[in-house]
Design a protein around this motif. Structure first.
Motif, PDB file in Angstrom:
ATOM      1  N   ARG A  38      11.775  -8.155   1.546  1.00 29.43           N
ATOM      2  CA  ARG A  38      10.682  -7.525   2.283  1.00 29.43           C
ATOM      3  C   ARG A  38      10.446  -8.191   3.641  1.00 29.43           C
ATOM      4  O   ARG A  38      10.193  -7.516   4.638  1.00 29.43           O
ATOM      5  CB  ARG A  38       9.414  -7.583   1.439  1.00 29.43           C
ATOM      6  N   LYS A  39      10.532  -9.514   3.700  1.00 31.81           N
ATOM      7  CA  LYS A  39      10.290 -10.238   4.945  1.00 31.81           C
ATOM      8  C   LYS A  39      11.349  -9.883   5.981  1.00 31.81           C
ATOM      9  O   LYS A  39      11.039  -9.638   7.165  1.00 31.81           O
ATOM     10  CB  LYS A  39      10.298 -11.746   4.682  1.00 31.81           C
ATOM     11  N   LYS A  42      10.748  -6.336   7.277  1.00 30.46           N
ATOM     12  CA  LYS A  42       9.624  -6.289   8.214  1.00 30.46           C
ATOM     13  C   LYS A  42      10.046  -6.785   9.596  1.00 30.46           C
ATOM     14  O   LYS A  42       9.694  -6.185  10.619  1.00 30.46           O
ATOM     15  CB  LYS A  42       8.480  -7.143   7.673  1.00 30.46           C
ATOM     16  N   GLU A  60       1.989  -4.022  11.625  1.00 34.24           N
ATOM     17  CA  GLU A  60       1.867  -4.867  10.433  1.00 34.24           C
ATOM     18  C   GLU A  60       0.961  -4.228   9.384  1.00 34.24           C
ATOM     19  O   GLU A  60       1.239  -4.296   8.185  1.00 34.24           O
ATOM     20  CB  GLU A  60       1.344  -6.244  10.839  1.00 34.24           C
ATOM     21  N   GLN A  61      -0.129  -3.600   9.833  1.00 34.11           N
ATOM     22  CA  GLN A  61      -1.031  -2.926   8.886  1.00 34.11           C
ATOM     23  C   GLN A  61      -0.307  -1.797   8.157  1.00 34.11           C
ATOM     24  O   GLN A  61      -0.397  -1.681   6.927  1.00 34.11           O
ATOM     25  CB  GLN A  61      -2.250  -2.380   9.638  1.00 34.11           C
ATOM     26  N   PHE A  63       2.957  -1.353   7.828  1.00 30.07           N
ATOM     27  CA  PHE A  63       4.062  -1.858   7.009  1.00 30.07           C
ATOM     28  C   PHE A  63       3.550  -2.338   5.657  1.00 30.07           C
ATOM     29  O   PHE A  63       4.114  -2.004   4.611  1.00 30.07           O
ATOM     30  CB  PHE A  63       4.786  -3.001   7.732  1.00 30.07           C
ATOM     31  N   ASP A  64       2.480  -3.130   5.664  1.00 32.12           N
ATOM     32  CA  ASP A  64       1.947  -3.657   4.407  1.00 32.12           C
ATOM     33  C   ASP A  64       1.468  -2.535   3.494  1.00 32.12           C
ATOM     34  O   ASP A  64       1.637  -2.594   2.273  1.00 32.12           O
ATOM     35  CB  ASP A  64       0.806  -4.632   4.696  1.00 32.12           C
ATOM     36  N   LEU A  65       0.862  -1.485   4.081  1.00 34.20           N
ATOM     37  CA  LEU A  65       0.416  -0.349   3.280  1.00 34.20           C
ATOM     38  C   LEU A  65       1.604   0.445   2.739  1.00 34.20           C
ATOM     39  O   LEU A  65       1.671   0.784   1.557  1.00 34.20           O
ATOM     40  CB  LEU A  65      -0.463   0.579   4.131  1.00 34.20           C
ATOM     41  N   TYR A  66       2.554   0.724   3.620  1.00 37.23           N
ATOM     42  CA  TYR A  66       3.627   1.646   3.264  1.00 37.23           C
ATOM     43  C   TYR A  66       4.623   1.039   2.288  1.00 37.23           C
ATOM     44  O   TYR A  66       5.113   1.726   1.379  1.00 37.23           O
ATOM     45  CB  TYR A  66       4.358   2.082   4.536  1.00 37.23           C
ATOM     46  N   THR A  68       4.146  -1.323   0.101  1.00 42.10           N
ATOM     47  CA  THR A  68       3.633  -1.815  -1.171  1.00 42.10           C
ATOM     48  C   THR A  68       4.268  -1.011  -2.305  1.00 42.10           C
ATOM     49  O   THR A  68       4.134   0.194  -2.392  1.00 42.10           O
ATOM     50  CB  THR A  68       2.100  -1.659  -1.235  1.00 42.10           C
ATOM     51  N   GLN A 197      -3.628   5.569  -0.669  1.00 39.52           N
ATOM     52  CA  GLN A 197      -2.793   4.663   0.120  1.00 39.52           C
ATOM     53  C   GLN A 197      -1.988   5.444   1.160  1.00 39.52           C
ATOM     54  O   GLN A 197      -1.926   5.064   2.334  1.00 39.52           O
ATOM     55  CB  GLN A 197      -1.841   3.908  -0.802  1.00 39.52           C
TER      56      GLN A 197
END
Length: 456
Positions: A38-39, A42, A60-61, A63-66, A68, A197
């Motif tokens: 994942r890192k 990103k 970043e917002q 990416f973290d939502l999508y 998950t 989400q």
């Protein structure tokens, strides 16, 4: 790859400028590296898709939502596996499990019921069903229940619900139905969470754009106070756009129309050979504006945004004198220049807005305060509905304004078929105007000032 493509679409909806070439670079990078880390994913997508530092937070917002739970979804190529194939595969697997465990007279009969009884993880099935139902197209929050229903149906909820509603022939079957009710409720909650989400990813910015488009065309006189903050941002954005377009005085050098006379003169020493060309230069002077705004009744809301737009054009219209009136004419130029524009407008509306109208008295006050300063470089803009409560409109003063100025624009916040109805005396003023135009929404204001700057 469908997940990455949808993620790129979400970034574009959020305002990030992602070109087709950058999209291909991102897809090619993910083909090589995969989604296992994942890192790494990103970082790679950020390098290929994000160009501005200001966009990093949004990226970043999203990416973290999508991403998950994407580790679970990536296990299958959902672009190739059709919903019917998913169902058949699921049913075949469930049949094998049922045979291994032995026949159970009161085991769940529906495929979804069997999956829930076996405590299977439904995350993958939910993601695939959402993909098939095009959940990424969600726009409004009111669509969330619709998509949740469609996903449940695709998972097999119709057969499960029929099984739950069926008449129980024994206590064991009744117990099974109670368990299925609880399991279905948990599944529905999981589906709603997933839809929420995805709504946050795809619809949050679409919804804002939808609201902005609505406000740009909405009647300014009908706006609620709750819309003022967003509307102010839209007004200032539109003004900045115009200011950027007209901030440079148009000066054509080495392009445009050839100046024949100057070209011949410049080449006289070369026996007519054109070694040097000369081009016509066009200069557009910045207009000198006098704005007069009726702030009575509902017209005050339109006046608020007209003045905000005007004072957001300071780079291209630096010479502005502003007046407001209901009956008394008041100059507010210094107030608007010295204070924060939003606070100044709020003070103007509180002190002079909403009173009864007297155009005659107001124009008499304008004649005393400003008529002598109007010349052939001045554009006069008056915003008002020309409703004078049956009083004397003093059109003689307005005629003087017209004769002394470069041009006179009258902006009326009412539709044309309302002019001259009731106590409106629009036809008395219109002969002494260069142009009379409706001014009902932000699009109208933007068009009016665009033409003003273009032809100044």
């Amino acid at each position: 790859m469908r997940f990455v493509a949808d993620f790129i679409g979400a970034l574009r909806e959020a305002g990030l400028p992602v070109s087709p070439a950058e999209s291909l670079d991102a897809l090619n990078a993910i083909k090589l590296l995969g989604l296992e880390n994942r890192k790494t994913t990103k970082t790679v997508l950020a390098l290929t898709l994000v160009k501005r530092q200001t966009d990093q937070v949004i990226y970043e917002q999203l990416f973290d939502l999508y991403f998950t739970g994407v580790e679970k979804v990536k296990q299958t190529d959902s672009d190739k596996l059709l919903p019917e194939e998913q169902k058949n595969t699921s049913e075949a697997g469930l049949g094998e499990n049922e045979q291994e465990s032995g026949a159970d007279e009161y085991a769940a009969s529906s495929a979804l019921g069997q999956s829930l009884n076996q405590k299977q993880d439904m995350s993958l099935a939910i993601a695939q069903a959402a993909l098939a139902e095009k959940l990424s197209s969600i726009v409004l929050f009111t669509q969330k229940n619709h998509f949740a229903y469609k996903i449940m149906q695709r998972l097999g909820d119709e057969a499960l619900s029929a099984e739950i509603r069926a008449d129980a022939s024994s206590p064991a079957q009744k117990d099974l139905q109670r368990e299925l009710i609880k399991s279905r409720a948990r599944l529905l909650e999981q589906v709603k969470d997933y839809v929420e989400q995805q709504y946050m990813i795809f619809a949050r910015h679409k919804g804002l754009k939808f609201r902005e488009e609505h406000l740009q065309q909405a009647k300014l006189s009908q706006l609620e106070h709750i819309d003022y903050t967003l509307m102010q941002r839209l007004v200032q954005r539109a003004a900045r756009k115009l200011a950027t377009q007209h901030s440079r005085r148009r000066l054509t050098r080495k392009r445009g129309l050839l100046d024949v006379r100057k070209t011949i003169a410049a080449n006289a020493a070369f026996d007519g050979a054109l070694f040097h060309t000369r081009w016509k230069a066009t200069r557009v002077d910045r207009p000198k504006i006098v704005a007069i705004c009726d702030v009575s009744g509902s017209v005050s809301r339109v006046a608020r945004f007209l003045l905000l737009f005007l004072y957001s054009l300071q780079d291209v219209i630096p010479k502005v004198r502003s007046f407001v009136f209901a009956s008394e004419m008041v100059e507010v130029t210094q107030l608007l220049e010295q204070e924060n524009i939003e606070l100044a407008l709020e003070e103007i509306m509180q002190r002079w807005g909403g009173l009864s109208t007297d155009y005659g008295e107001a124009l008499a006050g304008f004649q005393e305060q400003a008529l002598a300063s109007i010349d052939k470089k001045t554009t006069v803009i008056l915003l008002g509905d020309a409703r004078n409560n049956q009083g004397d409109g003093r059109t003689d003063i307005w005629q003087k304004v017209f004769r002394q100025s470069k041009r006179v624009l009258w902006l009326n916040p009412e539709q044309r078929n309302s002019w001259d109805s009731g106590d409106s005396i629009m036809s008395q003023y219109s002969p002494w105007c260069s142009s009379v135009e409706p001014c009902r929404n932000l699009k109208d204001i933007e068009g009016i000032f665009s033409r003003l700057l273009k032809y100044s």
